[in-house]
Design a protein around this motif. Structure first.
Motif, PDB file in Angstrom:
ATOM      1  N   ASN A  17       0.795  -1.227   0.000  1.00  0.00           N
ATOM      2  CA  ASN A  17       0.000   0.000   0.000  1.00  0.00           C
ATOM      3  C   ASN A  17       0.830   1.281   0.000  1.00  0.00           C
ATOM      4  O   ASN A  17       0.332   2.350  -0.327  1.00  0.00           O
ATOM      5  N   TYR A  18       2.109   1.179   0.415  1.00  0.00           N
ATOM      6  CA  TYR A  18       2.958   2.369   0.546  1.00  0.00           C
ATOM      7  C   TYR A  18       3.960   2.523  -0.597  1.00  0.00           C
ATOM      8  O   TYR A  18       4.678   3.519  -0.658  1.00  0.00           O
ATOM      9  N   GLY A 134      -0.421  -4.018   3.427  1.00  0.00           N
ATOM     10  CA  GLY A 134      -0.494  -4.819   2.207  1.00  0.00           C
ATOM     11  C   GLY A 134       0.542  -5.916   2.101  1.00  0.00           C
ATOM     12  O   GLY A 134       0.770  -6.438   1.005  1.00  0.00           O
ATOM     13  N   ARG A 135       1.160  -6.295   3.227  1.00  0.00           N
ATOM     14  CA  ARG A 135       2.132  -7.390   3.206  1.00  0.00           C
ATOM     15  C   ARG A 135       1.411  -8.712   3.413  1.00  0.00           C
ATOM     16  O   ARG A 135       0.387  -8.786   4.111  1.00  0.00           O
ATOM     17  N   LEU A 193       7.383   5.809   7.670  1.00  0.00           N
ATOM     18  CA  LEU A 193       6.491   5.802   6.515  1.00  0.00           C
ATOM     19  C   LEU A 193       6.412   7.192   5.893  1.00  0.00           C
ATOM     20  O   LEU A 193       6.201   8.189   6.583  1.00  0.00           O
ATOM     21  N   ILE A 194       6.596   7.248   4.583  1.00  0.00           N
ATOM     22  CA  ILE A 194       6.365   8.471   3.820  1.00  0.00           C
ATOM     23  C   ILE A 194       5.224   8.176   2.848  1.00  0.00           C
ATOM     24  O   ILE A 194       5.305   7.221   2.069  1.00  0.00           O
ATOM     25  N   VAL A 195       4.168   8.953   2.931  1.00  0.00           N
ATOM     26  CA  VAL A 195       3.017   8.741   2.052  1.00  0.00           C
ATOM     27  C   VAL A 195       3.304   9.393   0.713  1.00  0.00           C
ATOM     28  O   VAL A 195       3.319  10.617   0.588  1.00  0.00           O
ATOM     29  N   THR A 199       0.163   6.012  -4.652  1.00  0.00           N
ATOM     30  CA  THR A 199       0.117   4.807  -3.829  1.00  0.00           C
ATOM     31  C   THR A 199      -1.284   4.655  -3.250  1.00  0.00           C
ATOM     32  O   THR A 199      -2.077   5.608  -3.209  1.00  0.00           O
ATOM     33  N   ILE A 200      -1.596   3.445  -2.786  1.00  0.00           N
ATOM     34  CA  ILE A 200      -2.892   3.204  -2.151  1.00  0.00           C
ATOM     35  C   ILE A 200      -3.046   4.076  -0.907  1.00  0.00           C
ATOM     36  O   ILE A 200      -4.108   4.653  -0.658  1.00  0.00           O
TER      37      ILE A 200
END
Length: 381
Positions: A17-18, A134-135, A193-195, A199-200
């Motif tokens: 997702n990222y 999403g893993r 985490l960097i959005v 990406t989802i």
């Protein structure tokens, strides 16, 4: 002259997702044809830049997910790499891997093909968090795969971890670190985490549906990370990387030291002969171009002298050892203080930078705001 080679394998059995890297869902993709196109690209590049490939020190298979390939496809890929890259000077050969994709056959194909380092995307040991990002692997996959890797012969194994994930608590982060340390591995990379756009998570974020930890909690997670790594005998050698003595990533150091490297594959980036370039991302365009006998480059930029200085500063300062005065002066025939004296003095006064006769480096306080520090070194042409 290039020091490293990066090869992009843009196929995944599951899209995280990222992730904003160039990637494609594996099913029904022309994987064998892609490997043949890589063969042609490497032939074209090594003929065009013969001097650049004489002393390659590192090779890195990234993605996507290289271990999405079958054992037979991995064997073919590694054979073609050895055709064009003199292996006698290569000291580190890394492949990224997913814990739930590394069968013994794939592991042996990698090891027998010259790969001596695995970089495994674990991200978290919390199953609910893994589902959120999403893993598809489980902790059982991680334990079994690492045991198998050691059995096959791998000793240099790195885990990727992530913090600042949606809904992640400090307790979950501490538990992930505890489980990671129990594996007794020589290297860890840990990223917040960097959005990223496309990406989802970005789509969820723009709709107000992505609930992230506060900046203060994320900073506290980074503080815990640094403390725990040190307590477990892992030295921080870059903002996001920690290693036992002798196990720091040689390939990534090429990037941080602003040296040249070749990039092969769809969407890959490289830096050769003073030119930064990127390849076509779409598979069809990438393969059509190399099959027509042309390098699949979509963008090229000749790096100016000022840009080289900028890159030297903001890449080099990612390393905990920072930038030595000697190396800077050898590259640019001037002292860092000629162009950056006021910037350095201001950052030192703010407690974000150290400056001594050896060089400059981020303080511990500076590591929390690295990007803000780096921006201070941008020059006006």
């Amino acid at each position: 002259m290039a020091r490293g080679v990066y090869i992009h394998i843009p196929f995944c059995h599951q899209i995280c997702n990222y992730c904003d890297f160039n990637k494609f869902y594996f099913k029904n993709q022309p994987v064998d044809e892609y490997i043949e196109a890589l063969d042609k690209e490497m032939e074209l590049a090594t003929k065009k830049y013969p001097e650049s490939f004489k002393q390659i020190e590192t090779i890195f298979l990234g993605g996507g997910t290289p271990t999405a390939l079958s054992p037979q496809q991995l064997v073919k890929l590694l054979e073609l790499i050895r055709t064009y890259i003199p292996m006698s000077s290569v000291t580190e050969f890394t492949s990224e891997a997913n814990p739930d994709e590394l069968s013994e056959a794939k592991m042996r194909a990698l090891f027998d093909g010259g790969v001596n380092r695995l970089s495994m995307g674990v991200q978290s040991f919390d199953q609910e968090l893994l589902k959120k990002i999403g893993r598809t692997h489980s902790n059982k996959h991680v334990y079994e795969t690492i045991a198998l890797a050691k059995k096959v012969g791998f000793r240099n194994i790195s885990l990727d971890l992530m913090y600042g994930l949606p809904g992640q608590t400090m307790a979950q982060w501490k538990d992930t670190l505890e489980k990671a340390f129990a594996l007794d591995l020589p290297h860890f990379s840990a990223y917040s985490l960097i959005v990223e756009p496309k990406t989802i998570f970005y789509n969820q974020y723009t709709k107000g549906k992505l609930h992230l930890p506060t900046e203060d909690l994320e900073a506290d997670m980074y503080d815990v990370l640094m403390n725990q790594m040190e307590a477990h005998g892992l030295q921080q050698y870059e903002i996001s990387n920690f290693a036992q003595a002798g196990f720091s990533s040689k390939h990534n150091k090429i990037y941080w030291e602003n040296d040249e490297y070749a990039g092969f594959g769809a969407g890959a980036h490289g830096y050769l002969a003073g030119v930064r370039y990127s390849n076509h991302g779409p598979l069809k365009k990438y393969m059509e171009t190399v099959n027509a006998g042309e390098l699949p480059i979509v963008y090229e930029h000749v790096v100016t002298e000022n840009e080289k200085r900028e890159e030297q500063m903001f890449l080099g300062l990612r390393k905990i050892e920072g930038i030595t005065h000697t190396i800077y002066e050898e590259k640019f025939k001037e002292s860092m203080h000629v162009r950056y004296r006021h910037v350095i003095e201001n950052l030192v006064s703010e407690g974000l930078l150290e400056d001594d006769p050896k060089g400059i480096r981020l303080t511990r306080k500076g590591r929390f705001v690295g990007n803000e520090v780096f921006q201070q070194f941008l020059l006006e042409d």
